[in-house]
Write an enzyme that holds these catalytic residues in place. Sequence first.
Site, PDB file in Angstrom:
ATOM      1  N   ASP A 296       0.518  -0.991  -0.076  1.00 50.39           N
ATOM      2  CA  ASP A 296       0.572  -0.322   0.172  1.00 50.39           C
ATOM      3  C   ASP A 296       0.323   1.302   0.223  1.00 50.39           C
ATOM      4  O   ASP A 296       0.853   2.326  -0.272  1.00 50.39           O
ATOM      5  CB  ASP A 296      -0.923  -0.011   1.220  1.00 50.39           C
ATOM      6  CG  ASP A 296      -2.345  -0.740   0.847  1.00 50.39           C
ATOM      7  OD1 ASP A 296      -2.870  -0.412   0.148  1.00 50.39           O
ATOM      8  OD2 ASP A 296      -3.187  -0.801   2.017  1.00 50.39           O
TER       9      ASP A 296
HETATM   10  C1  BGC Z   1       0.989   0.916   5.900  1.00 50.45           C
HETATM   11  C2  BGC Z   1       0.012   0.012   5.631  1.00 50.45           C
HETATM   12  C3  BGC Z   1      -1.539   0.006   5.366  1.00 50.45           C
HETATM   13  C4  BGC Z   1      -2.190   0.903   4.727  1.00 50.45           C
HETATM   14  C5  BGC Z   1      -3.485   1.188   4.732  1.00 50.45           C
HETATM   15  C6  BGC Z   1      -0.217   2.617   5.249  1.00 50.45           C
HETATM   16  O1  BGC Z   1      -0.081   3.795   6.037  1.00 50.45           O
HETATM   17  O2  BGC Z   1       1.451   1.172   5.973  1.00 50.45           O
HETATM   18  O3  BGC Z   1       0.489  -1.285   6.246  1.00 50.45           O
HETATM   19  O4  BGC Z   1      -1.987  -1.167   4.570  1.00 50.45           O
HETATM   20  O5  BGC Z   1      -1.630   2.410   5.338  1.00 50.45           O
HETATM   21  O6  BGC Z   1      -4.852   1.774   5.607  1.00 50.45           O
HETATM   22  C1  NOJ Z   2      -1.543  -3.667   5.785  1.00 45.62           C
HETATM   23  C2  NOJ Z   2      -2.756  -3.941   5.067  1.00 45.62           C
HETATM   24  O1  NOJ Z   2      -3.729  -4.288   5.257  1.00 45.62           O
HETATM   25  C3  NOJ Z   2      -2.717  -4.849   3.685  1.00 45.62           C
HETATM   26  O2  NOJ Z   2      -3.879  -4.812   3.129  1.00 45.62           O
HETATM   27  C4  NOJ Z   2      -1.030  -4.471   2.736  1.00 45.62           C
HETATM   28  O3  NOJ Z   2      -0.400  -5.294   1.393  1.00 45.62           O
HETATM   29  C5  NOJ Z   2      -0.311  -4.236   3.197  1.00 45.62           C
HETATM   30  N1  NOJ Z   2      -0.989  -3.656   4.556  1.00 45.62           N
HETATM   31  C6  NOJ Z   2       1.125  -3.654   3.082  1.00 45.62           C
HETATM   32  O4  NOJ Z   2       1.351  -2.374   2.263  1.00 45.62           O
END
Ligand code: BGC
Ligand code: NOJ
Length: 812
Positions: free
Chosen positions: A483
């Site tokens: 993400d």
């Molecule tokens: C986090 C991710 C997460 C994303 C969506 C980001 O700040 O680092 O792990 O999946 O937010 O909520």
């Molecule tokens: C947490 C999120 O829940 C997941 O959808 C995502 O793939 C990982 N972070 C990596 O960014």
Amino acid sequence: MKFGHFDDKNREYVITNPQTPWPWINYLGNEDFFSLISNTAGGYSFYKDAKFRRLTRYRYNNVPMDSGGRYFYIKDEETTWSPGWKPCKTTLDKYECRHGMNYTSIEGVKNGVSAKVLFFVPLKTWAEVQKLTLKNNSSEVKKLKIFSFTEWCLWNAAADMENFQRNFSTGEVEIEGSVIYHKTEYKERRDHYAYYSVNVPIKGFDTDRETFFGLYNGFDEPQVVAEGNPTNTVAHGWSPIASHCIEVKLQPGESKDFVFVLGYVENAEDEKWESKGIINKTKAKETIARFDTAEKVVAAFDDLKKYWDNLLSIYNVNSGDDKLDRMVNIWNQYQCMITFCFSRSASYFESGIGRGMGFRDSNQDLIGFVHQIPERARERIIDIASTQFQDGGCYHQYQPLTKKGNNDIGGGFNDDPMWLILGTISYLKESGDFTVLDEMVPFDNDVTVARTLFDHLTVSFDHVVNNLGPHGLPLIGRADWNDCLNLNCFSNDPNESFQTTENKSEGTKAESLMIAGLFVIYGRDYIELCKKMGKSDEANRAQKEVDSMIVAVKQYGWDGEWFIRAYDYYGRKIGSEENEEGKIFIESNGWCTMAGIGKEEGLCEKALDSVKERMDTEFGIVLNNPAFTKYYIEYGEISSYPAGYKENAGIFCHNNPWIMIGETEIGRGDQAWEYYRKICPSYLEDISELHKTEPYVYAQMVAGKDSFKPGEAKNSWLTGTASWNFYAISQFILGIQPDYDGLKINPCIPTKWDGFEITRKFRGATYQIKVENPNHVSKGVAKVTIDGNLYKSNVLPLFKEGTTHSIVVELG
Ligand code: BGC
Ligand code: NOJ
């Protein structure tokens, strides 16, 4: 340093020091009614949706940590204490918290009195039951006063934290006998209320928070408790709470039980009222009556235990290593149930108001859950697929209460569609139920445009095919699994969301090698499924697409020593030797090696060697290397994190199993096992003071080698780490793989292992499997016998329901 120990026989983690390095929590309930509970009884409850239907209030990131929960205050002469140590923090003579499968029991002992509270949500019940047992172990008569406490949330947890100009005027309660009812907003648009009861007459109650605590006191010393007298306040606005006061006299050796029920009721419009302004309490009373004696509570608790006996009997290993067995047989499977229920919505790191169910998250969660209750997985797949768009794209998240896509985040995450294939195939292989493919499933919840689930898989596949970039690789969209790799979001405004801002998506050249790997793997699954269904034209069409993807990966995705990660907006490489930072990434190397791309030419082996050389650490494999040390506007959030944290070179435990599985693909069982052990929580119990989060569940992230504190974990519980690690250990290391027409045995273990035993229930039959490793190899099945007879394949056949078979597998 440890703060407790595992009790494997009872499937519990026993915490003996309340001052854990972070609240160590558990979850109660696994269907509609849920609670989070910490080892000191902090936490909250909700019905289905932690945002829209929050029953009790909780203040995240509070000082002190984890303040607020369901508390009992025990007043014994001048000493006031709580069984969970908090909130009073009176030094206890003994403290013990046992977190088990959807229950927690907390015991405190002080001045000869023991108070033990069992917390659980009985099956098929919209309530948390709390059985408090008081025992006088002293030689004197004890006269105690017990005060219960919980604080109501005004339902919508987000509004509850924000809209005080309204909230302070809306609160309403009713009290009848020993039951306190919370009915804020019931008279207009709500059809639900909550209640908190106890099964004995009370001396009094309080529902006005300011009176109960006094304006200037904390949870540790409520004024009413200090004075020892309930004041029977009836809350009008402000912040309604519920507190009962009970007087108890205990003879030496005597013990008494009290049952508290914290419940939720929904009433039909024409059944809302008993009389004008008085709520209809029938359903609440029915539930209270189901638990009005300790015996009834014990019986319901036994049912819960049996329910878990059954769930955990489906996959059970005996490896001779306690740490492995307890993770595989108990805690990892339990965590998979929890991620199935909550996706990424409510934990001590997820506030319950940010995210609902994730499209990619919930599909991945299924791979660790589907064997437990396939019927619930089936329902989930349909819910998820209903939030897909007609072009195969998907809402990235949906709310559990409404099951509708979440507009705030929308879609555009180009990995999302592929995960639906994974989720569905996992269900099909576990259950053999092909009827699910014929279910009519809406797009964007619109039933007028429903198509079969199989059609949803086709549009998922085609979403990749229709969104290829200049190198014939998948366009990344807003982001793929990572993400934080936001390649079309060029943001200089700290108030913009990295997840939703797309300043530059027109003309983008940003492509993802990770989605390429995903596409090859789940594309092949799609092809196999088409063939099984006799759709050979479709299979051929799909095969061509998968073949060209493999060609594109080999041509444009190979960097010389590893797979590159992506191409950015301008078409420049990311995750290449030519980059200054972020030269190598875990995701593309995991997915392309799992897909076996270039295996014959040695690409997989080379890539995995590079992963080991550049990214392996004492605590696991970091996500990328070198970490980013400055902000790259063209990469987005990944470079916003300090080096070594989260997606910027943290040990993102979710993707370590991708490398483990990649290692098993090329037969390196010793290496796969080493990676497994490094991040597996039970092996980290001894360093709990560093690791910080619960030693019985995985955390999303452990700080990486570039961080201030390598080895420190964050974001425990709700992470795809749970399902992926269960998938890696159960299906690729221990190697028991459900398949369409049988159970495939394909282990890849450390060479020094002599073997292991597994009981697997599959399609109604029980497989008792003994794997022997006389030649100390990692992989390869030399011989299989079923009930003493030689069998010529490592795919065990389906057996008649209800039968048990003994299978011996010799590796070699
Ligand atoms: C986090 C991710 C997460 C994303 C969506 C980001 O700040 O680092 O792990 O999946 O937010 O909520
Ligand atoms: C947490 C999120 O829940 C997941 O959808 C995502 O793939 C990982 N972070 C990596 O960014």
